[in-house]
Design a protein around this motif. Structure first.
Motif, short mmCIF file in Angstrom:
data_model
loop_
_atom_site.label_atom_id
_atom_site.label_comp_id
_atom_site.label_asym_id
_atom_site.label_seq_id
_atom_site.Cartn_x
_atom_site.Cartn_y
_atom_site.Cartn_z
N PHE A 189 -0.73 -2.61 0.40
CA PHE A 189 0.11 -1.93 1.56
C PHE A 189 0.79 -2.13 1.57
CE2 PHE A 189 -2.87 -4.78 3.33
CZ PHE A 189 -1.80 -5.23 4.40
N THR A 190 2.09 -1.48 2.08
CA THR A 190 2.78 -2.17 2.92
C THR A 190 2.96 -1.62 3.76
OG1 THR A 190 3.95 0.33 3.06
CG2 THR A 190 4.23 -0.95 0.94
N ASP A 192 3.24 -1.49 8.37
CA ASP A 192 4.09 -0.84 8.80
C ASP A 192 4.75 -2.07 10.02
OD1 ASP A 192 5.30 0.16 11.64
OD2 ASP A 192 3.66 2.39 10.87
N ASP A 218 1.15 1.45 6.37
CA ASP A 218 1.55 2.23 6.45
C ASP A 218 1.18 2.90 5.42
OD1 ASP A 218 4.37 3.71 7.23
OD2 ASP A 218 5.39 2.63 5.66
N ALA A 219 1.14 1.95 4.59
CA ALA A 219 0.87 2.86 2.96
C ALA A 219 -0.01 2.37 1.95
CB ALA A 219 2.33 4.02 2.11
N GLU A 220 -1.23 2.83 1.37
CA GLU A 220 -1.76 2.54 0.50
C GLU A 220 -1.45 2.49 -0.97
OE1 GLU A 220 -4.16 0.93 0.81
OE2 GLU A 220 -5.41 0.29 2.51
N LEU A 221 -1.01 1.37 -1.48
CA LEU A 221 -0.94 1.05 -2.81
C LEU A 221 -1.92 1.44 -3.81
CD1 LEU A 221 2.19 -1.15 -2.24
CD2 LEU A 221 1.94 1.76 -2.25
#
Length: 372
Positions: A189-190, A192, A218-221
């Motif tokens: 993930f990234t 936040d 912030d965002a799941e990869l």
């Protein structure tokens, strides 16, 4: 002659098994030399981070072994000195007997005032005494030689210590640089950063922070999450050290914490004992620098008290990857020699706090880690 025989038999009745305690120190010096070569090779390795991490470990192991070898050498040297001092009168009598025998002319040694029978008896006694005296004299020579060798070993260790400490520091610096340049790790993930800052500001307990970690994503990869569930109960500790306090044990002030307190040497390397996602790194509450790892879904391993923390939240760290370094100042070579000469081991003034959480509650780290 009978007195000399009684003395020799008494001395031989309590033999001391001489041990080559210097061997450990010599082997440790060889390990440090190998670590130096490993450091040179690591600079050009395809995976510099992994190679340098292994090199730092090699230096730590070599220096620890050298300390232990020097400590054992110092203890053995003192034991020999104490033994020789306690047997001073016996040794003086032994040396006197050997000196008297060496000065007496050969014919006189073979004759006895009581005539042929006395001479025969004296010959039998001499045949029995002489090997015993020679054996004890040889043992005395070996003890003195061993004491001299151990003293010389401790004196010559200063150069090995200087080179080992300098090499370890160079390896740590190179490792920090290589990690800062690393871009090849998979990401789950990234982070936040704003959400992380708000979470830190709004929580005043580790429980609350750990529960709110999910808000910082912030965002799941697409990377697959590590799962160390099958290694539960057999995972090694992330740092070389000694467990001072276990799960729920009170400290000197009566404060209890649901984790392990591990004493470590200054600047010890902390690594991931299994593959894990780095969920958080940075300063947190009163815990100092903290790294939070997730080795399995819903399981958090909290490492607190580091001086430096590596990595970026969201990265999947492979097993054995460097997480950070402990603080403290490395002792100078002469300080190490003083410690080992006094029979002391390597000091461990730094402490790493390790806590394991399953879901929203801490559990005994012994259910996951091998601490012995």
């Amino acid at each position: 002659m009978r007195a000399a025989l009684a003395l020799a038999l008494a001395l031989l009745a309590t033999p001391a098994a001489a041990q080559d305690t210097a061997t450990a120190a010599r082997e440790a010096a060889a390990r440090l030399a190998a670590a130096s070569e490993q450091l040179d090779a690591a600079q050009a390795a395809r995976d510099r981070v992994a190679a340098l991490t292994e090199t730092v470990r090699a230096y730590e192991t070599g220096l620890e072994a050298l300390r232990d070898g020097l400590r054992r050498a110092a203890i053995r040297e003192r034991a020999i000195a104490v033994e020789l001092d306690a047997r001073r009168e016996e040794i003086a009598a032994l040396l006197g007997a050997l000196q008297a025998m060496s000065r007496a002319p050969a014919p006189a040694l073979l004759l006895h005032p009581a005539g042929p029978l006395g001479t025969a008896r004296a010959g039998l006694i001499a045949a029995e005494v002489t090997p015993a005296l020679q054996a004890e004299a040889e043992k005395l020579r070996l003890d003195l030689q061993e004491a001299a060798d151990l003293a010389a070993l401790q004196q010559s260790a200063i150069v090995t210590l200087e080179e080992g400490l300098a090499g370890a520091q160079a390896a740590r610096s190179a490792l920090s640089e290589a990690i800062s340049e690393r871009t090849d790790l998979p990401r789950r993930f990234t982070e936040d950063p704003v959400a992380t800052a708000l979470l830190i500001a709004s929580t005043d307990t580790l429980d609350a922070f750990a529960s709110g970690l999910a808000q910082t994503v912030d965002a799941e990869l697409s990377a697959n999450a590590p799962d160390a569930s099958d290694r539960k109960g057999s995972i090694p500790l992330p740092v070389q050290g000694q467990v001072l306090r276990g799960f729920g044990q009170a400290d000197a002030a009566g404060v209890t914490r649901p984790g392990l307190v591990i004493a470590t040497a200054p600047r010890s390397l902390v690594t991931t004992p299994v593959a894990a996602t780095l969920r958080f790194r940075g300063e947190l509450l009163d815990y100092g620098n903290v790294a939070i790892l997730e080795p399995a879904a819903g399981v958090l391993v909290i490492l607190a008290g580091l001086a430096e923390v590596y990595g970026t939240p969201g990265e999947i760290l492979p097993e054995g990857a460097a997480v950070g370094l402990m603080g403290g100042e490395l002792p100078a070579p002469h300080e190490i020699l003083t410690e080992t000469a006094q029979g002391g081991g390597a000091p461990r003034p730094e402490t790493l706090y390790l806590e394991v959480r399953e879901g929203d509650a801490p559990v005994d780290p012994a259910t996951w880690f091998v601490s012995g």
